[in-house]
Design a protein around this motif. Structure first.
Motif, PDB file in Angstrom:
ATOM      1  N   ALA A  98     -21.170  39.349   0.247  1.00 54.15           N
ATOM      2  CA  ALA A  98     -21.427  40.786   0.378  1.00 54.15           C
ATOM      3  C   ALA A  98     -19.784  41.049  -1.014  1.00 54.15           C
ATOM      4  O   ALA A  98     -19.800  42.415  -1.530  1.00 54.15           O
ATOM      5  CB  ALA A  98     -20.810  41.281   1.221  1.00 54.15           C
ATOM      6  N   THR A 156     -25.492  45.124  13.264  1.00 53.80           N
ATOM      7  CA  THR A 156     -25.423  43.650  12.730  1.00 53.80           C
ATOM      8  C   THR A 156     -24.115  43.410  12.623  1.00 53.80           C
ATOM      9  O   THR A 156     -23.920  44.505  11.411  1.00 53.80           O
ATOM     10  CB  THR A 156     -26.973  43.698  12.251  1.00 53.80           C
ATOM     11  N   ASP A 195     -21.633  34.007  11.536  1.00 54.30           N
ATOM     12  CA  ASP A 195     -22.004  34.160   9.948  1.00 54.30           C
ATOM     13  C   ASP A 195     -21.236  35.139   9.152  1.00 54.30           C
ATOM     14  O   ASP A 195     -21.220  35.800   8.802  1.00 54.30           O
ATOM     15  CB  ASP A 195     -22.790  35.326  11.346  1.00 54.30           C
ATOM     16  N   ASP A 222     -24.111  42.110   9.455  1.00 55.98           N
ATOM     17  CA  ASP A 222     -24.770  43.014   7.857  1.00 55.98           C
ATOM     18  C   ASP A 222     -25.220  43.980   7.343  1.00 55.98           C
ATOM     19  O   ASP A 222     -24.517  44.199   6.618  1.00 55.98           O
ATOM     20  CB  ASP A 222     -26.884  42.034   7.242  1.00 55.98           C
ATOM     21  N   ASP A 223     -25.341  44.988   8.649  1.00 54.08           N
ATOM     22  CA  ASP A 223     -25.004  46.205   8.271  1.00 54.08           C
ATOM     23  C   ASP A 223     -23.628  46.515   8.364  1.00 54.08           C
ATOM     24  O   ASP A 223     -23.583  47.561   7.247  1.00 54.08           O
ATOM     25  CB  ASP A 223     -25.567  47.085   9.433  1.00 54.08           C
ATOM     26  N   ILE A 269     -27.634  43.601   1.622  1.00 50.66           N
ATOM     27  CA  ILE A 269     -26.905  42.235   1.760  1.00 50.66           C
ATOM     28  C   ILE A 269     -28.319  41.161   2.867  1.00 50.66           C
ATOM     29  O   ILE A 269     -28.585  39.882   1.596  1.00 50.66           O
ATOM     30  CB  ILE A 269     -26.070  41.855   3.221  1.00 50.66           C
ATOM     31  N   ALA A 270     -29.067  41.377   4.017  1.00 47.28           N
ATOM     32  CA  ALA A 270     -30.007  40.424   4.058  1.00 47.28           C
ATOM     33  C   ALA A 270     -31.890  41.416   3.695  1.00 47.28           C
ATOM     34  O   ALA A 270     -31.493  42.502   2.352  1.00 47.28           O
ATOM     35  CB  ALA A 270     -29.764  40.924   5.282  1.00 47.28           C
ATOM     36  N   PHE A 304     -21.433  45.124   6.699  1.00 51.51           N
ATOM     37  CA  PHE A 304     -20.754  44.837   5.184  1.00 51.51           C
ATOM     38  C   PHE A 304     -21.629  45.357   4.430  1.00 51.51           C
ATOM     39  O   PHE A 304     -20.941  45.530   3.175  1.00 51.51           O
ATOM     40  CB  PHE A 304     -21.326  43.266   5.464  1.00 51.51           C
ATOM     41  N   ALA A 305     -22.659  45.725   4.644  1.00 50.89           N
ATOM     42  CA  ALA A 305     -23.097  46.673   3.734  1.00 50.89           C
ATOM     43  C   ALA A 305     -23.206  48.049   3.820  1.00 50.89           C
ATOM     44  O   ALA A 305     -23.135  48.623   2.699  1.00 50.89           O
ATOM     45  CB  ALA A 305     -25.728  46.177   4.241  1.00 50.89           C
ATOM     46  N   LEU A 310     -21.278  35.812   5.533  1.00 49.13           N
ATOM     47  CA  LEU A 310     -21.154  37.024   4.792  1.00 49.13           C
ATOM     48  C   LEU A 310     -20.081  37.617   3.977  1.00 49.13           C
ATOM     49  O   LEU A 310     -20.021  38.018   2.951  1.00 49.13           O
ATOM     50  CB  LEU A 310     -21.876  37.744   6.123  1.00 49.13           C
ATOM     51  N   GLN A 326     -19.557  46.889  14.152  1.00 45.55           N
ATOM     52  CA  GLN A 326     -20.362  45.625  14.567  1.00 45.55           C
ATOM     53  C   GLN A 326     -20.942  45.776  15.982  1.00 45.55           C
ATOM     54  O   GLN A 326     -20.132  45.623  16.858  1.00 45.55           O
ATOM     55  CB  GLN A 326     -20.904  44.385  13.970  1.00 45.55           C
ATOM     56  N   GLN A 373     -33.361  45.307   3.822  1.00 38.44           N
ATOM     57  CA  GLN A 373     -32.195  45.615   3.990  1.00 38.44           C
ATOM     58  C   GLN A 373     -32.169  47.152   3.071  1.00 38.44           C
ATOM     59  O   GLN A 373     -32.156  47.041   2.044  1.00 38.44           O
ATOM     60  CB  GLN A 373     -30.688  45.083   4.193  1.00 38.44           C
TER      61      GLN A 373
END
Length: 299
Positions: free
Chosen positions: A90, A40, A82, A42-43, A53-54, A45-46, A86, A15, A57
């Motif tokens: 994930a 982020t 966070d 989220d990005d 994940i979000a 992890f995704a 996550l 991140q 997304q």
């Protein structure tokens, strides 16, 4: 038309922007992997999970990565927000850890000086780790999305009254001048990162110091947490981390994250986990991985 060559290197997501401390951790721990910057957590992890994940997304194929380098806690500012939520969401696995001594540089555009700057921008964690210098210079603290991103923004703005807190690498990448070196409050300021993978890859038993990480929720009965953790004490298992956090904004739904020394196949930890599971509604082992050498030095 010639097809664009595809990198054969495995990728590791982080991140932040290039020059972030997470980027440094990737380069330091895995010089043979290709770092992939993500806006982020989220990005990031995704990118490894290969799925959203979000809500809303999307993850393109060219954004995917094999691993992620994620900061989980800092010696001066505690856990990173966070991340604990996550990891289970994930369905990723911890396969390693890395510790990075953090050094923040106060930087600004060429021609600026300590006399011209009136504000400093960085990630909230970095600002918290450099309070003394910020107060000493009388600067206004401005929260940015991350350290390297703040350096990038300051470089684009070209304003000699604005400064950033970021790494030496960020100063080099974005053409900024370092006005003050290593301005962190604590000399032992260190961030712990975990390495995440789609694949479960537990360390082999009896192969050196090992860390086991897990999340759990206890049953709703009196003294459930006390009873659940008793097995670690009676079996001589060292719990190095225990944190609680609320789930879905409910005060009654508490999940716990823990790190312990040992391997689940070691008899003491095996017995402790069996006792824990008896008092739990849910228990998920996130990873079993080699302990980083930094742990031995920090004792």
């Amino acid at each position: 038309m010639t097809a664009k060559p595809v990198s054969a290197k495995p990728k590791i997501a982080y991140q932040g922007e290039p020059g972030a401390n997470s980027h440094l951790a990737c380069v330091e721990a895995f010089p043979d992997l290709e770092p992939v910057a993500c806006a982020t957590f989220d990005d990031a992890f995704a990118a490894v999970a290969g799925r959203a994940i979000a809500p809303g997304q999307r993850v393109r194929r060219d954004e995917r990565a094999d691993f992620a380098m994620i900061p989980i806690e800092n010696s001066a500012n505690g856990r990173v927000a966070d991340v604990h939520h996550l990891m289970p969401l994930a369905s990723l696995h911890i396969v390693g850890e890395h510790f990075v001594p953090i050094h923040h540089q106060l930087m600004a555009v060429p021609g600026a000086s300590l006399k011209t700057i009136t504000s400093v921008q960085s990630h909230v964690q970095a600002l918290g780790q450099c309070r003394k210098k910020i107060h000493e210079l009388g600067l206004k603290a401005v929260i940015g999305e991350d350290t390297a991103g703040s350096a990038h923004e300051i470089a684009k703005a070209g304003d000699p009254t604005r400064a950033a807190l970021a790494s030496k690498l960020a100063a080099e990448i974005y053409g900024l001048e370092i006005l003050a070196k290593d301005v962190e409050d604590a000399a032992n300021n260190t961030t712990r990162f975990v390495v995440l993978s789609r694949e479960k890859n537990w360390a082999r038993p009896k192969n050196g110091p090992t860390v086991t990480s897990f999340v759990f929720r206890v049953r709703n009965i009196p003294a459930a947490l006390y009873k659940a953790l008793g097995g670690f004490a009676t079996n001589g298992v060292n719990m190095t981390k225990l944190e609680s956090y609320q789930l879905d904004g409910a005060f009654t739904a508490t999940q716990f994250y823990a790190d312990v020394e040992g391997h689940p196949e070691d008899r003491p930890l095996k017995l402790a986990l069996e006792e824990l599971e008896y008092f739990c509604e849910e228990l998920t082992v996130l990873g079993v991985y080699p302990a980083h050498p930094f742990r031995a030095k920090a004792r």
